[in-house]
Scaffold this motif. Structure first.
Motif, PDB file in Angstrom:
ATOM      1  N   ALA A  96       0.755  -1.031   0.168  1.00 37.54           N
ATOM      2  CA  ALA A  96      -0.027   0.068  -0.070  1.00 37.54           C
ATOM      3  C   ALA A  96       1.006   1.302  -0.112  1.00 37.54           C
ATOM      4  O   ALA A  96       0.513   2.199  -0.809  1.00 37.54           O
ATOM      5  CB  ALA A  96      -0.954  -0.066   1.489  1.00 37.54           C
ATOM      6  N   VAL A  97       1.900   1.323   0.804  1.00 33.50           N
ATOM      7  CA  VAL A  97       2.802   2.461   0.870  1.00 33.50           C
ATOM      8  C   VAL A  97       3.405   2.610  -0.581  1.00 33.50           C
ATOM      9  O   VAL A  97       3.571   3.782  -0.870  1.00 33.50           O
ATOM     10  CB  VAL A  97       3.895   2.335   1.871  1.00 33.50           C
ATOM     11  CG1 VAL A  97       5.007   3.472   1.782  1.00 33.50           C
ATOM     12  CG2 VAL A  97       3.272   2.327   3.388  1.00 33.50           C
ATOM     13  N   ALA A 100       1.013   4.509  -2.869  1.00 36.29           N
ATOM     14  CA  ALA A 100       0.868   5.775  -2.476  1.00 36.29           C
ATOM     15  C   ALA A 100       1.869   6.679  -2.987  1.00 36.29           C
ATOM     16  O   ALA A 100       1.714   7.854  -3.303  1.00 36.29           O
ATOM     17  CB  ALA A 100       0.839   5.686  -0.898  1.00 36.29           C
ATOM     18  N   PRO A 314      -3.242  -4.455  -1.907  1.00 30.28           N
ATOM     19  CA  PRO A 314      -3.399  -3.065  -1.320  1.00 30.28           C
ATOM     20  C   PRO A 314      -2.920  -2.037  -2.326  1.00 30.28           C
ATOM     21  O   PRO A 314      -3.402  -1.014  -2.613  1.00 30.28           O
ATOM     22  CB  PRO A 314      -2.447  -3.085  -0.153  1.00 30.28           C
ATOM     23  CG  PRO A 314      -2.435  -4.575   0.201  1.00 30.28           C
ATOM     24  CD  PRO A 314      -2.793  -5.449  -0.986  1.00 30.28           C
ATOM     25  N   ALA A 315      -1.833  -2.332  -3.182  1.00 31.59           N
ATOM     26  CA  ALA A 315      -1.272  -1.354  -4.249  1.00 31.59           C
ATOM     27  C   ALA A 315      -2.208  -1.134  -5.116  1.00 31.59           C
ATOM     28  O   ALA A 315      -2.243   0.084  -5.675  1.00 31.59           O
ATOM     29  CB  ALA A 315       0.175  -2.196  -4.633  1.00 31.59           C
ATOM     30  N   LEU A 318      -5.370   0.797  -4.045  1.00 33.90           N
ATOM     31  CA  LEU A 318      -5.232   2.315  -3.751  1.00 33.90           C
ATOM     32  C   LEU A 318      -4.816   2.890  -5.018  1.00 33.90           C
ATOM     33  O   LEU A 318      -5.230   3.978  -5.289  1.00 33.90           O
ATOM     34  CB  LEU A 318      -3.951   2.341  -2.469  1.00 33.90           C
ATOM     35  CG  LEU A 318      -3.679   3.623  -2.290  1.00 33.90           C
ATOM     36  CD1 LEU A 318      -4.772   4.295  -1.586  1.00 33.90           C
ATOM     37  CD2 LEU A 318      -2.431   3.521  -1.234  1.00 33.90           C
ATOM     38  N   LEU A 337      -4.255  10.499   2.325  1.00 31.41           N
ATOM     39  CA  LEU A 337      -3.473   9.466   1.770  1.00 31.41           C
ATOM     40  C   LEU A 337      -3.129   8.469   2.913  1.00 31.41           C
ATOM     41  O   LEU A 337      -3.302   7.367   2.495  1.00 31.41           O
ATOM     42  CB  LEU A 337      -2.617  10.012   0.975  1.00 31.41           C
ATOM     43  CG  LEU A 337      -1.670   9.074   0.169  1.00 31.41           C
ATOM     44  CD1 LEU A 337      -2.555   8.572  -0.974  1.00 31.41           C
ATOM     45  CD2 LEU A 337      -0.599   9.991  -0.666  1.00 31.41           C
ATOM     46  N   ALA A 338      -2.716   8.816   3.809  1.00 28.65           N
ATOM     47  CA  ALA A 338      -2.205   7.946   4.951  1.00 28.65           C
ATOM     48  C   ALA A 338      -3.487   6.979   5.339  1.00 28.65           C
ATOM     49  O   ALA A 338      -3.380   5.869   5.578  1.00 28.65           O
ATOM     50  CB  ALA A 338      -1.730   8.528   6.054  1.00 28.65           C
ATOM     51  N   THR A 341      -4.365   4.482   2.688  1.00 26.85           N
ATOM     52  CA  THR A 341      -3.257   3.362   2.844  1.00 26.85           C
ATOM     53  C   THR A 341      -3.646   2.317   3.718  1.00 26.85           C
ATOM     54  O   THR A 341      -3.653   1.159   3.412  1.00 26.85           O
ATOM     55  CB  THR A 341      -1.850   4.096   3.092  1.00 26.85           C
ATOM     56  OG1 THR A 341      -1.572   5.007   2.012  1.00 26.85           O
ATOM     57  CG2 THR A 341      -0.915   2.955   3.006  1.00 26.85           C
ATOM     58  N   ALA A 344      -6.662   0.257   2.586  1.00 30.77           N
ATOM     59  CA  ALA A 344      -6.106  -0.451   1.377  1.00 30.77           C
ATOM     60  C   ALA A 344      -5.647  -1.831   2.246  1.00 30.77           C
ATOM     61  O   ALA A 344      -5.939  -2.868   1.575  1.00 30.77           O
ATOM     62  CB  ALA A 344      -5.218   0.213   0.475  1.00 30.77           C
ATOM     63  N   ILE A 367     -11.726   3.045   0.271  1.00 25.37           N
ATOM     64  CA  ILE A 367     -10.439   3.778   0.104  1.00 25.37           C
ATOM     65  C   ILE A 367     -11.135   4.853  -1.001  1.00 25.37           C
ATOM     66  O   ILE A 367     -10.562   5.906  -0.439  1.00 25.37           O
ATOM     67  CB  ILE A 367      -9.513   2.758  -1.088  1.00 25.37           C
ATOM     68  CG1 ILE A 367      -8.959   1.347  -0.358  1.00 25.37           C
ATOM     69  CG2 ILE A 367      -8.310   3.529  -1.342  1.00 25.37           C
ATOM     70  CD1 ILE A 367      -8.351   0.483  -1.338  1.00 25.37           C
TER      71      ILE A 367
END
Length: 429
Positions: A96-97, A100, A314-315, A318, A337-338, A341, A344, A367
């Motif tokens: 996820a990060v 983002a 998650p990727a 998001l 956004l956090a 994340t 997600a 999301i």
């Protein structure tokens, strides 16, 4: 061949193409008829979107509760399972990060054509206008719901997910009989919602066709270019995240990269043809065994990975929401956004192995709402999910094998013996 031609993804994609073609032709040949056609088609598409959205809140909440409960139970089954779960959770947070960070970079490097974005915003604005982004202080305060039922009725997914997370962890601390009863109730709600979504997906060609005709009639060929741009962008994020499975296998699993690629190739071919991590599990077992993983370990870790690890979920989920935010010009603060994340990760953790069209709306809607972007575009994007779903599956499978190698390389002989015993008698505590 006949079954594949009659699959939900094929029928939905065919409806999208037909709707886009008819809409473009209508816009070119009979521009005066566009308002009439839109007035008929758009309510049909909106009704189908509403049918999808009405299942999202009970589905997400029940998936979160059952997913957390299953994770906690699996973590208690032994050191090997606990280590696998720790690696799985780390990968999903990283996924996820990474999205983002990468998705805005990709959109800066190759943005959607401004004309397409403007045309599509105009075509979909009256279906579901973008929600306002609250100030940071209000956003932080609203994360904790004063009334969870009001949060559910207002579609405040972040508040609902926070409550669901606390509820699920508290559930693991109560007496086992009551815990099992509640888990069974939420599992039944989850399964019921999935049946309902299956029905709604069955009529999806009608809703997608109506949306496509309406949008294409208003925008012409702009919709086609935007969908192609979307496919490339989201798929690129999935591929970029999947490539990190290689250093995990090399450094974590202590396997040479050439050997990993060579032994993984047949499994990736199965994943490409089936688009299913579950169907690829026999090939994954064979590949990891060829790379030196004991069957006692792979027999525990791989089922956990297939059940829990959505490495690309998650990727790519998001990435879809961020793409829609860029599409509609919705600003994203660091806080939103956090929060998106985190959502997600949590929605992917509670997801189940289902065809992409069924899980697409349920996974991405929370999301999107967290970011303050409209859900209506998902009705069009779900029609082309077949292509990004290929990269989802390939990434999930390659990470499943990398995690299995990593856990095996980091497990002591005594832990492997315990895993062997668990494999022989799964019912033991």
């Amino acid at each position: 061949m006949s079954r594949s031609l009659n699959s939900p993804s094929t029928r939905i994609l065919g409806a999208l193409i037909l709707g886009l073609v008819l809409g473009v032709v209508l816009a070119a040949a009979q521009p005066g008829a566009v308002p009439t056609v839109a007035a008929v088609a758009q309510p049909i598409g909106t009704a189908w979107l509403n049918a999808l959205q009405m299942t999202v809140i009970p589905l997400v909440f029940s998936l979160l509760v059952t997913g957390i409960a299953a994770t906690a139970q699996a973590a208690r089954s032994g050191a090997v399972a606990a280590r696998a779960i720790a690696v799985i959770l780390t990968i999903m947070v990283f996924s996820a990060v990474a999205a983002a960070i990468l998705t805005p970079l990709f959109l800066d490097f190759a943005p959607m054509p401004a004309s397409s974005a403007a045309a599509l915003r105009g075509a979909l604005a009256d279906v579901a206008p973008a929600g306002p982004v609250p100030p940071l202080g209000d956003f932080m305060a609203s994360m904790v719901p004063s009334n969870v039922f009001a949060a559910a009725s207002n579609g405040a997914f972040l508040s609902l997910i926070l409550f669901g997370l606390l509820f699920a962890f508290a559930l693991t601390r109560i007496e086992q009989g009551a815990r099992d009863t509640l888990i069974a109730v939420f599992a039944a709600i989850r399964d019921t919602m999935l049946v309902m979504i299956g029905w709604i997906i069955w009529i999806a060609p009608i809703g997608v066709f109506a949306l496509a005709v309406s949008v294409a009639a208003k925008t012409g060929t702009a919709a086609v270019g935007a969908l192609l741009h979307y496919i490339v962008t989201v798929s690129s994020v999935g591929v970029a995240v999947s490539l990190f499975a290689l250093p995990l296998a090399v450094w974590g699993g202590r396997v040479a990269i050439g050997r990993f690629l060579r032994e993984s190739s047949p499994t990736l071919a199965v994943a490409l043809s089936t688009q299913s991590s579950l169907a690829s599990m026999p090939a994954m077992l064979k590949a990891t065994e060829a790379m030196g993983v004991p069957v006692a370990t792979s027999g525990v870790v791989l089922p956990l990975c297939v059940a829990m690890l959505r490495a690309t979920g998650p990727a790519m989920n998001l990435a879809v929401a961020i793409y829609v935010a860029a599409w509609f010009g919705v600003p994203m603060s660091f806080a939103t956004l956090a929060a998106a994340t985190l959502v997600a990760v949590l929605t992917s953790l509670g997801s189940v192995s289902l065809p992409g069209q069924i899980s697409f709306i349920g996974a991405i809607s929370p999301i999107a709402v967290t970011l303050g972007v409209p859900i209506a575009p998902l009705g069009l994007l779900v029609a082309v999910e077949t292509i990004p779903d290929i990269f989802r599956t390939l990434g999930n499978v390659i990470f499943d094998m990398a995690v299995t190698l990593t856990v095996a390389a980091r497990s002591a002989p005594a832990e492997l013996s315990a895993a062997d015993a668990l494999l022989a008698d799964p019912a033991q505590p």
